[in-house]
Design a protein around this motif. Structure first.
Motif, mmCIF file in Angstrom:
data_model
loop_
_atom_site.group_PDB
_atom_site.id
_atom_site.type_symbol
_atom_site.label_atom_id
_atom_site.label_comp_id
_atom_site.label_asym_id
_atom_site.label_seq_id
_atom_site.Cartn_x
_atom_site.Cartn_y
_atom_site.Cartn_z
ATOM 1 N N LEU A 1 20.877 10.275 -49.577
ATOM 2 C CA LEU A 1 21.982 10.462 -48.649
ATOM 3 C C LEU A 1 22.682 9.129 -48.433
ATOM 4 O O LEU A 1 22.064 8.075 -48.459
ATOM 5 C CB LEU A 1 21.478 11.014 -47.316
ATOM 6 C CG LEU A 1 20.805 12.378 -47.386
ATOM 7 C CD1 LEU A 1 20.265 12.771 -46.019
ATOM 8 C CD2 LEU A 1 21.774 13.423 -47.894
ATOM 9 N N LEU A 2 23.981 9.190 -48.217
ATOM 10 C CA LEU A 2 24.807 8.022 -47.975
ATOM 11 C C LEU A 2 24.997 7.877 -46.470
ATOM 12 O O LEU A 2 25.323 8.844 -45.778
ATOM 13 C CB LEU A 2 26.164 8.222 -48.670
ATOM 14 C CG LEU A 2 27.199 7.127 -48.557
ATOM 15 C CD1 LEU A 2 26.701 5.849 -49.216
ATOM 16 C CD2 LEU A 2 28.494 7.584 -49.207
ATOM 17 N N ILE A 3 24.780 6.672 -45.946
ATOM 18 C CA ILE A 3 24.930 6.397 -44.522
ATOM 19 C C ILE A 3 26.122 5.465 -44.330
ATOM 20 O O ILE A 3 26.140 4.363 -44.869
ATOM 21 C CB ILE A 3 23.668 5.720 -43.934
ATOM 22 C CG1 ILE A 3 22.386 6.433 -44.365
ATOM 23 C CG2 ILE A 3 23.781 5.586 -42.423
ATOM 24 C CD1 ILE A 3 22.245 7.843 -43.879
ATOM 25 N N LEU A 4 27.128 5.920 -43.603
ATOM 26 C CA LEU A 4 28.327 5.137 -43.322
ATOM 27 C C LEU A 4 28.493 5.041 -41.814
ATOM 28 O O LEU A 4 27.936 5.844 -41.071
ATOM 29 C CB LEU A 4 29.572 5.834 -43.899
ATOM 30 C CG LEU A 4 29.583 6.159 -45.378
ATOM 31 C CD1 LEU A 4 30.736 7.082 -45.696
ATOM 32 C CD2 LEU A 4 29.669 4.888 -46.184
ATOM 33 N N GLY A 5 29.284 4.105 -41.345
ATOM 34 C CA GLY A 5 29.545 4.075 -39.917
ATOM 35 C C GLY A 5 30.320 2.864 -39.473
ATOM 36 O O GLY A 5 30.550 1.928 -40.232
ATOM 37 N N ASN A 6 30.733 2.927 -38.203
ATOM 38 C CA ASN A 6 31.360 1.784 -37.552
ATOM 39 C C ASN A 6 31.024 1.849 -36.073
ATOM 40 O O ASN A 6 30.476 2.833 -35.591
ATOM 41 C CB ASN A 6 32.867 1.716 -37.822
ATOM 42 C CG ASN A 6 33.639 2.863 -37.210
ATOM 43 O OD1 ASN A 6 33.391 3.274 -36.083
ATOM 44 N ND2 ASN A 6 34.595 3.396 -37.958
ATOM 45 N N GLU A 7 31.343 0.766 -35.351
ATOM 46 C CA GLU A 7 30.959 0.668 -33.947
ATOM 47 C C GLU A 7 31.641 1.700 -33.061
ATOM 48 O O GLU A 7 31.103 2.084 -32.031
ATOM 49 C CB GLU A 7 31.259 -0.737 -33.425
ATOM 50 C CG GLU A 7 30.394 -1.798 -34.060
ATOM 51 C CD GLU A 7 30.765 -3.202 -33.605
ATOM 52 O OE1 GLU A 7 31.762 -3.362 -32.870
ATOM 53 O OE2 GLU A 7 30.059 -4.139 -34.001
ATOM 54 N N GLY B 1 30.544 5.699 -34.872
ATOM 55 C CA GLY B 1 29.124 5.960 -35.053
ATOM 56 C C GLY B 1 28.776 6.135 -36.514
ATOM 57 O O GLY B 1 29.435 5.592 -37.400
ATOM 58 N N LEU B 2 27.742 6.919 -36.768
ATOM 59 C CA LEU B 2 27.214 7.106 -38.116
ATOM 60 C C LEU B 2 27.694 8.398 -38.758
ATOM 61 O O LEU B 2 27.903 9.405 -38.081
ATOM 62 C CB LEU B 2 25.684 7.148 -38.081
ATOM 63 C CG LEU B 2 24.961 5.870 -37.699
ATOM 64 C CD1 LEU B 2 23.470 6.139 -37.567
ATOM 65 C CD2 LEU B 2 25.219 4.790 -38.723
ATOM 66 N N VAL B 3 27.793 8.363 -40.066
ATOM 67 C CA VAL B 3 28.053 9.546 -40.884
ATOM 68 C C VAL B 3 26.947 9.592 -41.932
ATOM 69 O O VAL B 3 26.689 8.596 -42.605
ATOM 70 C CB VAL B 3 29.426 9.467 -41.584
ATOM 71 C CG1 VAL B 3 29.604 10.618 -42.557
ATOM 72 C CG2 VAL B 3 30.542 9.432 -40.570
ATOM 73 N N VAL B 4 26.293 10.728 -42.046
ATOM 74 C CA VAL B 4 25.264 10.934 -43.064
ATOM 75 C C VAL B 4 25.786 12.023 -43.984
ATOM 76 O O VAL B 4 26.116 13.121 -43.534
ATOM 77 C CB VAL B 4 23.925 11.375 -42.428
ATOM 78 C CG1 VAL B 4 22.877 11.611 -43.504
ATOM 79 C CG2 VAL B 4 23.455 10.353 -41.405
ATOM 80 N N THR B 5 25.882 11.715 -45.266
ATOM 81 C CA THR B 5 26.443 12.681 -46.205
ATOM 82 C C THR B 5 25.836 12.476 -47.584
ATOM 83 O O THR B 5 25.164 11.486 -47.843
ATOM 84 C CB THR B 5 27.982 12.556 -46.250
ATOM 85 O OG1 THR B 5 28.510 13.625 -47.032
ATOM 86 C CG2 THR B 5 28.409 11.241 -46.863
ATOM 87 N N LYS B 6 26.076 13.430 -48.464
ATOM 88 C CA LYS B 6 25.662 13.270 -49.854
ATOM 89 C C LYS B 6 26.660 12.339 -50.549
ATOM 90 O O LYS B 6 27.861 12.400 -50.260
ATOM 91 C CB LYS B 6 25.627 14.626 -50.559
ATOM 92 C CG LYS B 6 24.508 15.523 -50.060
ATOM 93 C CD LYS B 6 24.453 16.797 -50.864
ATOM 94 C CE LYS B 6 23.233 17.608 -50.496
ATOM 95 N NZ LYS B 6 23.102 18.804 -51.340
ATOM 96 N N PRO B 7 26.199 11.479 -51.445
ATOM 97 C CA PRO B 7 27.110 10.561 -52.134
ATOM 98 C C PRO B 7 28.257 11.277 -52.848
ATOM 99 O O PRO B 7 29.358 10.748 -52.934
ATOM 100 C CB PRO B 7 26.199 9.842 -53.135
ATOM 101 C CG PRO B 7 24.849 9.914 -52.525
ATOM 102 C CD PRO B 7 24.812 11.245 -51.813
ATOM 103 N N GLN B 8 28.032 12.487 -53.315
ATOM 104 C CA GLN B 8 29.072 13.237 -54.027
ATOM 105 C C GLN B 8 30.280 13.504 -53.142
ATOM 106 O O GLN B 8 31.407 13.566 -53.619
ATOM 107 C CB GLN B 8 28.509 14.553 -54.571
ATOM 108 C CG GLN B 8 29.474 15.320 -55.441
ATOM 109 C CD GLN B 8 29.907 14.545 -56.668
ATOM 110 O OE1 GLN B 8 29.093 13.894 -57.326
ATOM 111 N NE2 GLN B 8 31.187 14.580 -56.991
#
Length: 78
Positions: free
Chosen positions: A39-45, A48-55
Motif C-alpha cells: 500500500l502507498l501512504i501519502l499525506g500532508n499536515e 492527513g494520511l491517504v492509504v491506497t494501492k500504488p496502481q
C-alpha cells in the motif's frame, strides 16, 4: 473520473506499540486488499494520511498526463 468518488467510513484503527494498524475487514474486502499487498501512504499536515494501492496513483498520473497502457510500452526512460 477525478472528483467523482463517494466517501465512506469503515471504522477506526488503533496504532499498536510497533506503529502498526489493522485495516477494518469491511474496507479490505471493499478495496480488495489482501495479506502481502503493498500500500502507498501519502499525506500532508493539513489533510492527513491517504492509504491506497500504488496502481491508483499510477492511474491518476495516466489520467492527468493523458497516457494509456499502450503508451507505457513505448516509453523511453531517460
Amino acid at each position: 473520473m477525478l472528483g467523482m468518488s463517494k466517501n465512506r467510513v469503515f471504522g477506526t484503527a488503533k496504532v499498536g506499540d510497533r506503529g502498526q494498524i489493522v485495516i477494518p475487514q469491511e474496507a479490505r474486502r471493499f478495496f480488495g486488499i489482501s495479506p502481502g499487498d503493498t500500500l502507498l501512504i501519502l499525506g500532508n499536515e493539513v489533510s492527513g494520511l491517504v492509504v491506497t494501492k500504488p496502481q491508483v496513483l499510477s492511474d491518476l498520473a495516466d489520467e492527468i498526463l493523458g497516457t494509456t497502457e499502450e503508451d507505457h510500452g513505448n516509453c523511453d526512460h531517460v
